[in-house]
Design an enzyme around this catalytic site. Structure first.
Site, short mmCIF file in Angstrom:
data_model
loop_
_atom_site.label_atom_id
_atom_site.label_comp_id
_atom_site.label_asym_id
_atom_site.label_seq_id
_atom_site.Cartn_x
_atom_site.Cartn_y
_atom_site.Cartn_z
N ASN A 95 0.83 -1.21 0.00
CA ASN A 95 0.00 0.00 0.00
C ASN A 95 0.86 1.26 0.00
OD1 ASN A 95 -3.07 -0.44 0.15
ND2 ASN A 95 -2.23 -2.04 1.47
N LYS A 119 -0.68 -2.41 14.38
CA LYS A 119 -0.73 -2.25 15.84
C LYS A 119 -1.84 -1.23 16.13
CE LYS A 119 2.81 -1.27 19.32
NZ LYS A 119 2.37 0.04 19.82
N LEU A 174 -3.32 1.92 17.81
CA LEU A 174 -2.75 3.12 18.43
C LEU A 174 -3.55 3.52 19.66
CD1 LEU A 174 -2.16 5.00 15.07
CD2 LEU A 174 -0.35 4.25 16.66
N HIS A 220 -8.38 -0.69 5.59
CA HIS A 220 -8.73 -1.98 6.20
C HIS A 220 -9.25 -2.91 5.11
CE1 HIS A 220 -9.79 -4.78 9.34
NE2 HIS A 220 -10.91 -4.99 8.68
#
Ligand code: GAR
Length: 195
Positions: free
Chosen positions: A17, A86, A88, A104
């Site tokens: 991406n 991860k 945040l 996503h």
């Protein structure tokens, strides 16, 4: 011409991406923003190599606290989570309210939230048996995958799909198209003072 919005891209792995954003910058799909920094939470992420190959500064984060200061001192105006795997903390999302977007690999609100990342998302979609999945670009707030949706694109699931095959189709048909488009749109809005 308006000044370009300073963008930081955050990554954890392969960085396809990130590559799509770099390519869009080169081809003129992105004109309102410029990647100033690529941040990884993993020192061995291949995405860091992609950044270096394109002359983009890289940074391996040690803590979110230090990263907040780094991004602020560099004048970063938009943070793009491009395969950053991860979650945040609220302190981070509050420090950059309306200034963080995420890609996503499903149609939110399906197959999202804590534990739904990377290949797992496609495993979940195949396990459930849905016939259509896709990708979503959304703003990031303190709720995992819970911020306002910017773009979504549907992708068909075909007989015999494996998680890997499906992941590739979702990337090609949706992620690599939507994320650069969103980076351009949100950068332009920030540049015009509309966000
Ligand atoms: C992408 O499919 C991205 O949508 C996903 O991780 C992959 C990273 O690939 N992100 C999430 O699951 C976030 N919850 P990449 O490193 O090749 O861009």
């Amino acid at each position: 011409m308006l000044k370009k919005t300073k963008v930081a891209v955050m990554v954890s792995g392969g960085g396809t991406n990130l590559q799509a954003i770099i390519d869009a910058q080169k081809s003129g799909i992105i004109t309102s923003g410029e990647i100033a920094l690529v941040v990884s939470n993993k020192a061995d992420a291949y995405a860091l190599q992609r950044a270096a190959d394109n002359g983009i500064a890289t940074y391996v984060m040690t803590s979110e606290e230090v990263l907040i200061e780094k991004l602020q001192s560099e004048g970063i105006e938009l943070v793009v989570l491009a395969g950053f795997l991860k979650i945040l903390s609220p302190a981070f999302t509050r420090a950059f309210e309306n200034r963080i977007i995420n890609i996503h690999p499903s149609l939110i609100p399906s197959f999202c939230g804590k534990g739904a990342y990377g290949l797992h998302v496609h495993e979940m979609a195949l396990e459930y048996g849905v016939k259509v999945t896709g990708a979503t670009v959304h703003f990031v707030n303190e709720i995992p995958d819970g911020g306002a949706i910017i773009y979504q694109k549907a992708v068909d699931i075909l007989d015999g799909d494996t998680p890997e095959v499906l992941q590739k189709r979702v990337m090609e048909q949706a992620e690599w198209v939507l994320l650069p488009r969103a980076v351009e749109e949100i950068s332009a809005k920030i540049g015009r003072g509309e966000l």
